[in-house]
Scaffold this motif. Structure first.
Motif, PDB file in Angstrom:
ATOM      1  N   GLU A  88      -8.695 -17.296 -11.308  1.00  0.00           N
ATOM      2  CA  GLU A  88      -9.904 -18.118 -11.361  1.00  0.00           C
ATOM      3  C   GLU A  88     -10.295 -18.550  -9.947  1.00  0.00           C
ATOM      4  OE1 GLU A  88     -12.796 -18.659 -13.069  1.00  0.00           O
ATOM      5  OE2 GLU A  88     -11.499 -19.123 -14.768  1.00  0.00           O
ATOM      6  N   PRO A  89     -11.374 -17.963  -9.419  1.00  0.00           N
ATOM      7  CA  PRO A  89     -11.798 -18.361  -8.070  1.00  0.00           C
ATOM      8  C   PRO A  89     -12.127 -19.848  -7.970  1.00  0.00           C
ATOM      9  CG  PRO A  89     -12.815 -16.299  -8.679  1.00  0.00           C
ATOM     10  CD  PRO A  89     -12.125 -16.811  -9.911  1.00  0.00           C
ATOM     11  N   PHE A  90     -12.765 -20.387  -9.014  1.00  0.00           N
ATOM     12  CA  PHE A  90     -13.148 -21.802  -8.997  1.00  0.00           C
ATOM     13  C   PHE A  90     -12.954 -22.409 -10.385  1.00  0.00           C
ATOM     14  CE2 PHE A  90     -16.049 -25.333  -9.427  1.00  0.00           C
ATOM     15  CZ  PHE A  90     -15.833 -26.049  -8.269  1.00  0.00           C
ATOM     16  N   GLY A  91     -13.842 -22.017 -11.322  1.00  0.00           N
ATOM     17  CA  GLY A  91     -13.735 -22.534 -12.693  1.00  0.00           C
ATOM     18  C   GLY A  91     -14.779 -23.604 -12.988  1.00  0.00           C
ATOM     19  N   ILE A  92     -16.071 -23.199 -13.010  1.00  0.00           N
ATOM     20  CA  ILE A  92     -17.153 -24.167 -13.266  1.00  0.00           C
ATOM     21  C   ILE A  92     -16.968 -24.835 -14.626  1.00  0.00           C
ATOM     22  CG2 ILE A  92     -19.668 -24.370 -13.669  1.00  0.00           C
ATOM     23  CD1 ILE A  92     -20.158 -22.326 -11.539  1.00  0.00           C
ATOM     24  N   VAL A  93     -16.377 -24.111 -15.569  1.00  0.00           N
ATOM     25  CA  VAL A  93     -16.179 -24.677 -16.915  1.00  0.00           C
ATOM     26  C   VAL A  93     -15.347 -25.963 -16.877  1.00  0.00           C
ATOM     27  CG1 VAL A  93     -16.564 -22.686 -18.421  1.00  0.00           C
ATOM     28  CG2 VAL A  93     -14.370 -22.927 -17.225  1.00  0.00           C
ATOM     29  N   PRO A 113     -17.718 -25.605  -2.270  1.00  0.00           N
ATOM     30  CA  PRO A 113     -17.352 -25.574  -3.698  1.00  0.00           C
ATOM     31  C   PRO A 113     -18.576 -25.342  -4.584  1.00  0.00           C
ATOM     32  CG  PRO A 113     -17.451 -27.832  -2.924  1.00  0.00           C
ATOM     33  CD  PRO A 113     -17.643 -26.958  -1.708  1.00  0.00           C
ATOM     34  N   ASN A 114     -18.319 -25.040  -5.842  1.00  0.00           N
ATOM     35  CA  ASN A 114     -19.388 -25.011  -6.836  1.00  0.00           C
ATOM     36  C   ASN A 114     -19.693 -26.430  -7.283  1.00  0.00           C
ATOM     37  OD1 ASN A 114     -20.103 -22.260  -7.288  1.00  0.00           O
ATOM     38  ND2 ASN A 114     -18.070 -21.959  -8.154  1.00  0.00           N
ATOM     39  N   GLY A 115     -20.812 -26.571  -7.950  1.00  0.00           N
ATOM     40  CA  GLY A 115     -21.181 -27.910  -8.416  1.00  0.00           C
ATOM     41  C   GLY A 115     -21.574 -27.899  -9.872  1.00  0.00           C
ATOM     42  N   GLU A 149      -8.273 -12.060 -17.889  1.00  0.00           N
ATOM     43  CA  GLU A 149      -8.013 -13.035 -16.814  1.00  0.00           C
ATOM     44  C   GLU A 149      -8.400 -14.473 -17.185  1.00  0.00           C
ATOM     45  OE1 GLU A 149     -10.136 -10.431 -16.440  1.00  0.00           O
ATOM     46  OE2 GLU A 149     -11.927 -11.010 -15.313  1.00  0.00           O
ATOM     47  N   LYS A 150      -9.192 -14.650 -18.245  1.00  0.00           N
ATOM     48  CA  LYS A 150      -9.543 -16.020 -18.647  1.00  0.00           C
ATOM     49  C   LYS A 150      -8.469 -16.626 -19.564  1.00  0.00           C
ATOM     50  CE  LYS A 150     -13.360 -15.959 -16.243  1.00  0.00           C
ATOM     51  NZ  LYS A 150     -13.440 -16.634 -14.948  1.00  0.00           N
ATOM     52  N   GLY A 151      -7.534 -15.785 -20.025  1.00  0.00           N
ATOM     53  CA  GLY A 151      -6.297 -16.292 -20.640  1.00  0.00           C
ATOM     54  C   GLY A 151      -6.359 -16.805 -22.072  1.00  0.00           C
ATOM     55  N   GLY A 196     -21.503 -14.869 -16.614  1.00  0.00           N
ATOM     56  CA  GLY A 196     -20.406 -15.741 -16.186  1.00  0.00           C
ATOM     57  C   GLY A 196     -20.936 -16.856 -15.295  1.00  0.00           C
ATOM     58  N   GLY A 197     -20.083 -17.321 -14.395  1.00  0.00           N
ATOM     59  CA  GLY A 197     -20.419 -18.479 -13.569  1.00  0.00           C
ATOM     60  C   GLY A 197     -21.484 -18.234 -12.508  1.00  0.00           C
ATOM     61  N   ILE A 198     -21.715 -16.957 -12.164  1.00  0.00           N
ATOM     62  CA  ILE A 198     -22.671 -16.687 -11.077  1.00  0.00           C
ATOM     63  C   ILE A 198     -24.084 -17.118 -11.476  1.00  0.00           C
ATOM     64  CG2 ILE A 198     -23.687 -14.875  -9.619  1.00  0.00           C
ATOM     65  CD1 ILE A 198     -21.049 -13.407  -9.709  1.00  0.00           C
TER      66      ILE A 198
HETATM   67  O1  NHF Z   1     -16.814 -20.484 -10.813  1.00  0.00           O
HETATM   68  C1  NHF Z   1     -19.074 -18.978  -9.618  1.00  0.00           C
HETATM   69  C2  NHF Z   1     -17.959 -18.374 -10.448  1.00  0.00           C
HETATM   70  C3  NHF Z   1     -16.648 -19.161 -10.378  1.00  0.00           C
HETATM   71  O2  NHF Z   1     -14.339 -19.089 -11.068  1.00  0.00           O
HETATM   72  C4  NHF Z   1     -15.606 -18.519 -11.272  1.00  0.00           C
HETATM   73  C5  NHF Z   1     -15.613 -17.031 -11.277  1.00  0.00           C
HETATM   74  C6  NHF Z   1     -16.787 -16.292 -10.725  1.00  0.00           C
HETATM   75  O3  NHF Z   1     -14.705 -16.396 -11.815  1.00  0.00           O
HETATM   76  O4  NHF Z   1     -18.758 -19.043  -8.254  1.00  0.00           O
HETATM   77  O5  NHF Z   1     -17.751 -17.049 -10.019  1.00  0.00           O
END
Ligand code: NHF
Length: 400
Positions: A299-304, A184-186, A225-227, A12-14
């Motif tokens: 969604e904590p952030f949503g890098i996508v 924030p993420n980048g 949760e990603k819908g 995932g985003g991590i």
């Molecule tokens: O972007 C990186 C990612 C976030 O929203 C994302 C998530 C988990 O679900 O921080 O971590």
């Protein structure tokens, strides 16, 4: 840094976050070592773009014993970490060393190394188990929740990626608000700026749709949760007004139930599942699609969303969690009501039926991504957290 995923291991985003943060910190002169899980296609010990990588432990996680695998991984990260720390503390005892754990998956090793060497631990909480499932409904979830709490407790400071997460971590774990930093993420916008000649682009697009068929695109894991299910429910409403629309869904995970739902909706001819796709295909896809849709329920952030914005693809997202901080409604994209297919279809149709306004928003989004969400700035903010922690640690009397 301790993280369970790092490219080429991408869940995932991590993975993206840790890689881009680590490389940006390294570019700013921080010596970054990442302890992470091994991967069959990656070397165990390597220096990649200035970052020292130590890939350890068992590479695959059995579906039936995820927790067992996480603990085995942590035992391996801990022993590799011990070896590294012994060597550094002997040769350079004055050099500041900070441990930085990403999510509960790296907590056991982070805690053990912190106490064994008496060095400070910083934690980033990327998401919570409670948030992902809308509550705690199994023993596994309760165990993960407990480990998340312990991680916030053991950490000198806690980093989260959005104001939404600040509230969630404070509410779930009673973490004092003044112990949490929001960073924030980048995105590295440059990775989308490759040569892709017009003829090649059209040939590539043809794999997914005819030239007159607009492509609606989603990428993410196939988890509730990603819908994706909300997007599938919205799609017949979209097709009623734009019959030629096609839906392309990328991302790993079990999807038989979603394919069954597509058949139930009689949408087999206009919906395509790609499964997990390598970055090379993902970056190209972003260059040919007409709208990117992220209908998350959590969604904590949503890098996508940043990815699509960086390329100049119009985005339609839900207003869940941090997404509404990333996408500014009517300015850089469209936000819709989470879990509401009518609302989502409205957002998608707004883009497909008024491409001119969508293009204006996408252009502004491209600018915002380059000024607000770039890693150089995020790495600086992270360094400030490290400096603060190191200063407080020296004053604290707790150290070595
Ligand atoms: O972007 C990186 C990612 C976030 O929203 C994302 C998530 C988990 O679900 O921080 O971590």
């Amino acid at each position: 840094m301790l993280s369970w995923e790092y490219p080429p291991r991408i869940v995932g985003g991590i993975a993206r976050h840790v890689q881009e943060l680590a490389e940006s910190l390294a570019a700013q002169g921080v010596e970054v070592h990442v302890l992470t899980a091994s991967h069959p296609d990656a070397p165990e010990e390597a220096v990649e773009n200035g970052v020292f990588l130590h890939r350890v432990g068992p590479p695959f996680h059995p579906r039936e014993d995820f927790l067992g695998w996480v603990l085995a991984l942590n035992a391996s990260m801990q022993s590799r970490g011990e070896a590294l720390l012994h060597a550094w503390l002997q040769t350079e005892p004055e050099t500041p060393v900070i441990l930085h754990a990403h999510d509960w998956l790296a907590y056991p090793a982070g805690r053990a190394l912190k106490h064994a060497f008496r060095i400070p631990l910083v934690a980033t909480i990327h998401a919570t188990e409670h948030g992902r499932h809308g509550g705690l409904f199994s023993d596994l979830s309760r165990t993960i929740h407990q480990m998340e709490w312990e991680l916030t407790y053991e950490a000198w400071r806690v980093i989260v990626c959005s104001q939404f997460m600040l509230g969630e971590v404070h509410r779930l774990f009673a973490t004092p608000l003044d112990k949490i930093d929001v960073i924030p993420n980048g995105i590295r916008a440059e990775k989308f700026e490759f040569e892709f000649p017009e003829a090649e682009r059209w040939a590539f697009r043809q794999r997914y749709a005819q030239p007159d068929e607009p492509i609606v695109f989603f990428v993410g894991r196939m988890v509730p949760e990603k819908g994706v299910q909300v997007l599938l429910q919205a799609f017949p409403i979209v097709k009623a007004e734009v019959p030629k629309a096609r839906l392309v869904i990328a991302g790993g995970g079990a999807r038989a139930h979603l394919e069954g739902f597509v058949r139930f909706l009689h949408l087999e001819d206009s919906v395509q599942f790609l499964g997990f796709i390598p970055d090379e295909e993902l970056l190209r896809l972003y260059r040919v699609v007409d709208v990117a849709v992220y209908p998350s329920l959590y969604e904590p952030f949503g890098i996508v969303a940043l990815e699509a914005m960086a390329v100049g693809v119009p985005v339609v997202v839900s207003d869940a969690g941090g997404l509404k901080e990333v996408v500014w409604h009517e300015q850089t994209g469209i936000t819709t009501y989470a879990g509401n297919p009518e609302s989502l279809a409205w957002g998608i149709l707004r883009v497909l039926k008024d491409p001119e306004s969508a293009r204006r928003r996408a252009e502004y989004a491209q600018q915002v991504v380059r000024t607000e969400f770039h890693w150089e700035r995020i790495a600086q903010q992270t360094r400030r957290v490290y400096q603060r922690v190191w200063g407080e640690y020296l004053q604290s009397g707790w150290g070595r």
